[in-house]
Design a protein around this motif. Structure first.
Motif, PDB file in Angstrom:
ATOM      1  N   TRP A  81       0.809  -1.211   0.000  1.00 52.04           N
ATOM      2  CA  TRP A  81       0.000   0.000   0.000  1.00 52.04           C
ATOM      3  C   TRP A  81       0.851   1.275   0.000  1.00 52.04           C
ATOM      4  CZ3 TRP A  81      -3.701  -2.025   4.351  1.00 52.04           C
ATOM      5  CH2 TRP A  81      -4.690  -2.843   3.771  1.00 52.04           C
ATOM      6  N   HIS A  82       2.128   1.164   0.327  1.00 53.32           N
ATOM      7  CA  HIS A  82       2.976   2.351   0.416  1.00 53.32           C
ATOM      8  C   HIS A  82       4.109   2.373  -0.613  1.00 53.32           C
ATOM      9  CE1 HIS A  82       1.003   2.479   4.398  1.00 53.32           C
ATOM     10  NE2 HIS A  82       1.227   3.768   4.347  1.00 53.32           N
ATOM     11  N   ILE A  85       3.648   1.239  -7.007  1.00 54.35           N
ATOM     12  CA  ILE A  85       2.929   0.074  -7.509  1.00 54.35           C
ATOM     13  C   ILE A  85       3.779  -0.731  -8.491  1.00 54.35           C
ATOM     14  CG2 ILE A  85       1.815   1.331  -9.399  1.00 54.35           C
ATOM     15  CD1 ILE A  85      -0.687  -0.407  -8.844  1.00 54.35           C
ATOM     16  N   ARG A 152      -8.005   4.878   1.117  1.00 56.92           N
ATOM     17  CA  ARG A 152      -6.876   5.643   0.569  1.00 56.92           C
ATOM     18  C   ARG A 152      -5.707   4.726   0.242  1.00 56.92           C
ATOM     19  NH1 ARG A 152      -2.329   8.199   2.514  1.00 56.92           N
ATOM     20  NH2 ARG A 152      -2.761   7.580   4.677  1.00 56.92           N
ATOM     21  N   TRP A 153      -5.398   3.789   1.143  1.00 55.62           N
ATOM     22  CA  TRP A 153      -4.292   2.869   0.885  1.00 55.62           C
ATOM     23  C   TRP A 153      -4.572   1.991  -0.325  1.00 55.62           C
ATOM     24  CZ3 TRP A 153      -3.720   1.183   6.701  1.00 55.62           C
ATOM     25  CH2 TRP A 153      -2.980   2.150   7.393  1.00 55.62           C
ATOM     26  N   HIS A 156      -4.071   3.220  -3.862  1.00 52.85           N
ATOM     27  CA  HIS A 156      -2.701   3.162  -4.364  1.00 52.85           C
ATOM     28  C   HIS A 156      -2.538   2.051  -5.396  1.00 52.85           C
ATOM     29  CE1 HIS A 156       1.635   3.562  -4.310  1.00 52.85           C
ATOM     30  NE2 HIS A 156       1.776   2.301  -3.947  1.00 52.85           N
ATOM     31  N   ARG A 158      -4.811   1.311  -7.576  1.00 51.71           N
ATOM     32  CA  ARG A 158      -5.646   1.740  -8.703  1.00 51.71           C
ATOM     33  C   ARG A 158      -7.088   1.227  -8.657  1.00 51.71           C
ATOM     34  NH1 ARG A 158      -0.723   0.442 -12.151  1.00 51.71           N
ATOM     35  NH2 ARG A 158      -1.663  -1.628 -12.277  1.00 51.71           N
TER      36      ARG A 158
END
Length: 294
Positions: A81-82, A85, A152-153, A156, A158
């Motif tokens: 998630w951080h 990608i 929100r995570w 990331h 898409r």
């Protein structure tokens, strides 16, 4: 745990190399197993019910591995998630059954991707959204304060969320009807108004009817998608499996039986990576005591 602390821990876990991150997760899972608390008891009950022919040593080993893999799922989500990608996509080593996905997309029909709680289901969003928009159904967490953070995570990767309420379901149906892609988790227990009992590993389990209804009304192709976790932080292998045509049957029990049979086929790929700590048989078909009661 506060949202602020969760956010901080997730960020710290994302800084680690994936192998180290997973080692921490596996250690957490092993501690949970060794402490013999609630999650292990649920896991052991599920394994007793689903694998009655296993001997005690085999079930004990599978129970331990399952909770270790669940720990990896928890910590590595912070990683995917951080991190960019592209790093996650590079670690998807190969896609078994990719031709099924390509063929379904070329058909112009919608595609309903079914991802059980197996491996790292969050990883599936990356390849499924690489060329076309991808919408996934989600259920809000018990801690409502984490809801916006999780969305929100996950953004990331898409994916676009659609809630499991009337509005979200209508939106998902329209996307499928127009030839788009939608993802759904098939093995969460619904309320009894939206489910029927169907065999899961030979035991009656309350199973959703939403999936079969969406597939039947939209005419979408149904495919199972599993992101199998590879050892030693090497990444994931994606599996695309076809669904039985009966999953779209107008007979609710027949469709639910076909759905659960497909989930069983997915689990057979890597049974230790299934979320056995979920109360899959929590609602009983005959009003008998819940199997997870002490």
């Amino acid at each position: 745990m506060s949202v602020q602390l969760t956010r901080l821990l997730a960020r710290i876990l994302s800084w680690l190399p994936l192998r180290m991150n997973q080692t921490i997760g596996a250690t957490l899972g092993l501690c949970v197993w060794a402490l013999n608390g609630k999650l292990r008891r649920i896991t052991d009950v599920n394994l007793d019910m689903c694998y009655p022919d296993m001997n005690e040593a085999q079930r004990r080993r599978l129970s331990r591995l399952s909770l270790m893999e669940t720990g990896k799922q928890l910590t590595e989500c912070a990683w995917i998630w951080h991190r960019p990608i592209a790093q996650t996509e590079q670690l998807i080593i190969d896609i078994n059954g990719e031709e099924l996905m390509l063929e379904a997309r070329k058909s112009g029909k919608g595609c309903l991707f079914v991802s059980p709680h197996l491996g790292n289901w969050e990883v599936c969003s990356a390849p499924l959204s690489s060329d076309e928009p991808f919408t996934y159904f989600y259920r809000s967490p018990r801690n409502s304060r984490l809801d916006s953070e999780l969305i929100r995570w996950r953004a990331h990767l898409r994916g676009h969320p659609a809630s499991l309420d009337a509005g979200g379901i209508r939106r998902g149906f329209k996307i499928l009807k127009s030839g788009g892609n939608v993802g759904i988790l098939p093995d969460q227990e619904p309320d009894q108004a939206n489910g029927v009992f169907a065999p899961f590993f030979g035991k009656p389990a309350l199973t959703m009817t939403l999936l079969s209804g969406l597939a039947r009304r939209s005419g979408a192709t149904v495919l199972y998608c599993v992101a199998e976790r590879l050892p030693r932080g090497k990444g994931w292998r994606l599996h695309i499996l076809p669904a039985d045509e009966a999953v779209s049957s107008s007979d609710a029990e027949q469709a639910a039986t076909a759905l659960n049979s497909g989930v069983e086929r997915c689990i057979a790929l890597c049974p230790e990576q299934y979320l056995w700590s979920y109360k899959r048989f929590n609602t009983t078909h005959d009003g008998s005591p819940r199997p997870y009661a002490r």
